[in-house]
Write an enzyme that holds these catalytic residues in place. Structure first.
Site, PDB file in Angstrom:
ATOM      1  N   HIS A   1       1.238  -1.263   0.284  1.00 52.64           N
ATOM      2  CA  HIS A   1      -0.029   0.416  -0.071  1.00 52.64           C
ATOM      3  C   HIS A   1       0.930   1.160   0.303  1.00 52.64           C
ATOM      4  O   HIS A   1       1.835   0.930   0.577  1.00 52.64           O
ATOM      5  CB  HIS A   1      -0.444  -0.840   1.066  1.00 52.64           C
ATOM      6  CG  HIS A   1      -1.774   1.123   0.840  1.00 52.64           C
ATOM      7  ND1 HIS A   1      -1.645   2.246   0.944  1.00 52.64           N
ATOM      8  CD2 HIS A   1      -3.653   1.041   0.963  1.00 52.64           C
ATOM      9  CE1 HIS A   1      -3.030   2.756   1.039  1.00 52.64           C
ATOM     10  NE2 HIS A   1      -4.036   2.077   0.773  1.00 52.64           N
TER      11      HIS A   1
ATOM     12  N   ASP B   1      -7.709  -4.964  -0.028  1.00 51.33           N
ATOM     13  CA  ASP B   1      -8.476  -6.236  -0.972  1.00 51.33           C
ATOM     14  C   ASP B   1      -8.153  -7.871  -1.124  1.00 51.33           C
ATOM     15  O   ASP B   1      -8.810  -8.600  -1.310  1.00 51.33           O
ATOM     16  CB  ASP B   1      -8.103  -6.145  -2.149  1.00 51.33           C
ATOM     17  CG  ASP B   1      -8.425  -4.096  -3.054  1.00 51.33           C
ATOM     18  OD1 ASP B   1      -7.383  -4.008  -2.778  1.00 51.33           O
ATOM     19  OD2 ASP B   1     -10.043  -3.924  -2.897  1.00 51.33           O
TER      20      ASP B   1
END
Ligand code: SDX
Length: 436
Positions: free
Chosen positions: A313, A371
């Site tokens: 991320h 996700d």
């Protein structure tokens, strides 16, 4: 924002006089150096592809502490919102800045309910698509098309228009996503049922048929509502920045949100949940956990261009708190459905364990993101893989709209127009065709 007593001084080795730049502080998080006058004072731009060190705006909506793995919506930790509130309360919080009391929540939810239907003409847009069209292609088209039906709420500078457009978008996204699904399976569209909750109504429109009554499973209803809350907003991510930049031209809210849908589709962003599940299915098909080591070697080989989807991320350099909550939701749903032994869930947990012990991931601070588990729980609910990002877009609409409205209400907002470092040809003259 507050002017800090700290100042930034830019000095140059080419003899240009030093430039002093003001520093501003927010309430939490890093200070910012105000470079708005830099070009006028220095004739130079800053350079920051991907905006790794650039604040595009000031915002009071969502805050992430990437090192702590903390996510706050209007100051409330996501762990508390996802377990003590529902998506309607979260929408109210993002849009208006406060969690509603019982009567305000009921009024907001009722207002949303009375906008869940779409104009009957909308169904004819779907007929232009192949039945196997990707739902995000359909959603990009349908959301943009909404602006053709609501000329009474497209003036983004009119606060009343912004309010009704926000309600309409939050209300209609579940209807549109469900229509995209029904179209892909050749079943009739199901109209919204106002006696159901926001999440229950979505499940009804997705899985009910005219042939028999459909009973919403409360465990699934709670899970899908939590999935909506976990995806509702996330600072100035790629799709939110797209919505802001698109809306900064003064275009209508529906067009700006359609731009966000298009951006979210990408596998590096919202498309990662679909890509993550496809990755898990491929590993499972090639031998499952016994093949994880071979797969990880591919991921670590730069030339393979293979990434561990659902990991890493830009901001989180610690665990994404949403991934933890999503894993818990996974456990609950799989248990409720008697799928505790779901091989993909076991494979995902094995992958995560291996990655979190591997120096390649540890040294790069790569952790599971939102996700990584969301696809497994959606698949268990019966949602097709290709619809995962559509559900992400449905949930993120509340955040996109809140961020868009915050920008429009910001006295400092201007049309976004970045500059560049030009590396192309200096001026040259066109030669006649016969001389080229
Ligand atoms: C979302 O921004 C948001 O807030 C987004 C989001 C939201 O709610 O809006 O949180 C939603 O988009 C979550 C992210 C979903 N994407 C994925 O899961 C796709 C896989 N992840 C990567 O593509 C990547 O981690 C990004 C795009 C998420 C972040 O990329 P960055 O910040 O640009 O980091 P990077 O690509 O520069 O990676 C740094 C290093 C690189 O290696 P080196 O060059 O240092 O050797 O880490 C490596 C990368 O190759 N790396 C990975 C990896 N992610 C980063 N290696 C293997 N697998 C991965 N998943």
């Amino acid at each position: 924002m507050k002017l800090s007593d700290n100042k930034a001084t830019l000095s140059f080795s080419n003899g240009h006089a030093p430039i002093e730049l003001p520093v501003y502080s927010g309430n939490i998080g890093p200070d910012v150096i105000d470079i708005r006058k830099l070009y006028g004072q220095s004739g130079m731009f800053t350079y920051d592809p991907g905006f790794l060190s650039t604040a595009s705006c000031q915002s009071a909506i969502t805050f992430i502490d990437g090192d702590k793995g903390e996510l706050l919506y209007r100051g409330y930790p996501i762990e508390q919102l996802a377990t003590q509130c529902d998506y309607m309360e979260t929408c109210h919080l993002l849009l208006y800045g406060n969690l509603p009391g019982a009567s305000a929540k009921a009024a907001f939810a009722k207002n949303v309910k009375y906008h869940t239907m779409v104009n009957e003409q909308m169904q004819f847009f779907l007929r232009g698509f192949r039945r196997d069209a990707h739902p995000m292609a359909i959603m990009t088209g349908l959301v943009g098309a909404l602006s053709a039906f609501y000329h009474d709420s497209t003036d983004i500078n009119n606060a009343e228009h912004r309010e009704i457009a926000a309600i309409r978008l939050i209300a209609k996204m579940p209807t549109l996503v469900a229509m995209a699904y029904k179209y892909s399976v050749g079943q009739p569209f199901m109209y919204p049922k106002n006696e159901l909750s926001y999440a229950g109504n979505f499940l009804h429109m997705m899985f009910a048929t005219p042939c028999e009554p459909y009973v919403v499973n409360p465990v699934i209803e709670r899970a899908i509502d939590r999935i909506f809350t976990l995806h509702a907003d996330h600072e100035q991510n790629a799709s939110t920045s797209t919505v802001r930049l698109c809306g900064s031209s003064g275009t209508n809210p529906f067009a700006a949100i359609a731009a966000g849908v298009a951006c979210l589709w990408g596998p590096a962003h919202g498309g990662a949940n679909e890509a993550c599940l496809q990755m898990l299915e491929e590993i499972q098909a090639s031998g499952g956990i016994s093949k994880v080591g071979e797969f990880m070697n591919q991921v670590k080989d730069k030339n393979s261009n293979v990434k561990l989807m659902g990991f890493g991320h830009r901001v989180y350099k610690n665990y994404d708190p949403r991934a933890t909550l999503m894993q818990e939701t996974c456990n609950e749903v799989l248990e409720a459905l008697g799928l505790q032994d779901d091989p993909l869930f076991k494979l995902a947990k094995a992958l995560e364990k291996i990655a979190l012990e591997d120096d390649y991931f540890v040294s790069r601070k790569l952790y599971p993101n939102v996700d990584f588990y969301s696809g497994i729980v959606q698949r268990a609910i019966g949602i097709p893989v290709k619809l995962f990002t559509g559900i992400f877009a449905l949930a993120r609409t509340a955040g996109w709209i809140a961020q868009l409205n915050e920008m429009i209400s910001d006295p400092e907002y201007k049309i976004g127009r970045p500059r560049q470092l030009f590396t192309g040809s200096p001026r040259r003259d066109v030669l006649p065709l016969e001389s080229r």
